[in-house]
Design an enzyme around this catalytic site. Sequence first.
Site, short mmCIF file in Angstrom:
data_model
loop_
_atom_site.label_atom_id
_atom_site.label_comp_id
_atom_site.label_asym_id
_atom_site.label_seq_id
_atom_site.Cartn_x
_atom_site.Cartn_y
_atom_site.Cartn_z
N HIS A 264 -13.17 9.35 -7.31
CA HIS A 264 -12.19 9.45 -8.39
C HIS A 264 -11.11 10.50 -8.12
O HIS A 264 -10.61 11.15 -9.03
CB HIS A 264 -12.89 9.68 -9.74
CG HIS A 264 -13.55 8.44 -10.24
ND1 HIS A 264 -14.80 8.05 -9.80
CD2 HIS A 264 -13.13 7.48 -11.09
CE1 HIS A 264 -15.12 6.91 -10.39
NE2 HIS A 264 -14.12 6.53 -11.17
N CYS B 7 0.81 -1.23 0.00
CA CYS B 7 0.00 0.00 0.00
C CYS B 7 0.84 1.28 0.00
O CYS B 7 0.30 2.37 -0.03
CB CYS B 7 -0.98 0.00 1.17
SG CYS B 7 -2.27 -1.25 0.98
N GLU C 70 -13.10 -0.81 2.82
CA GLU C 70 -12.05 -0.59 1.83
C GLU C 70 -11.96 -1.74 0.84
O GLU C 70 -11.73 -1.53 -0.34
CB GLU C 70 -10.72 -0.41 2.56
CG GLU C 70 -9.56 -0.09 1.66
CD GLU C 70 -8.29 0.17 2.43
OE1 GLU C 70 -8.12 1.30 2.91
OE2 GLU C 70 -7.47 -0.76 2.54
#
Length: 150
Positions: free
Chosen positions: A75, A25, A136
């Site tokens: 986005h 990550c 998530e």
Amino acid sequence: MSFIRITKQFTFETGHALYGYDGKCRNVHGHSYKLSVTVIGEPISDKNHVKYGMVIDFTDLKVIVKEEVVDQFDHATVFNQNTPHVELAKELEQRGHHVILVDYQPTSENMVIDFAQRIKNRLPQNIKLLSLRLQETESSYAEWFATDNE
């Protein structure tokens, strides 16, 4: 009158990177987030009120959450403003990408804290934010509860 909890769910796509993290990550990547927002209040008891029987109109709650969270984060790519990712953020912005710089590591845990504050600030006085759940991945989520934060 009784207190009633209502929940509205939202979805949005957001990218992020965890600077300094020791796993995958640390790379820029994205998630299809699912946000569940639960509020508590008493249903309106005035039979002449257009919202009679509602704690809050789901549409009104939707407007708040969309304006404060979904429309801003959907986005977008989120970076901690205090990391070298700021250079990447500038490059992306110059190329027309939507970038958000925050003052925290953009983990689900910290994002849900941020979202709670944004939503609480917009709710009517008689409605309380009870909990948020930010999912998530299919198997991972962070939760915020008002009772844990009083």
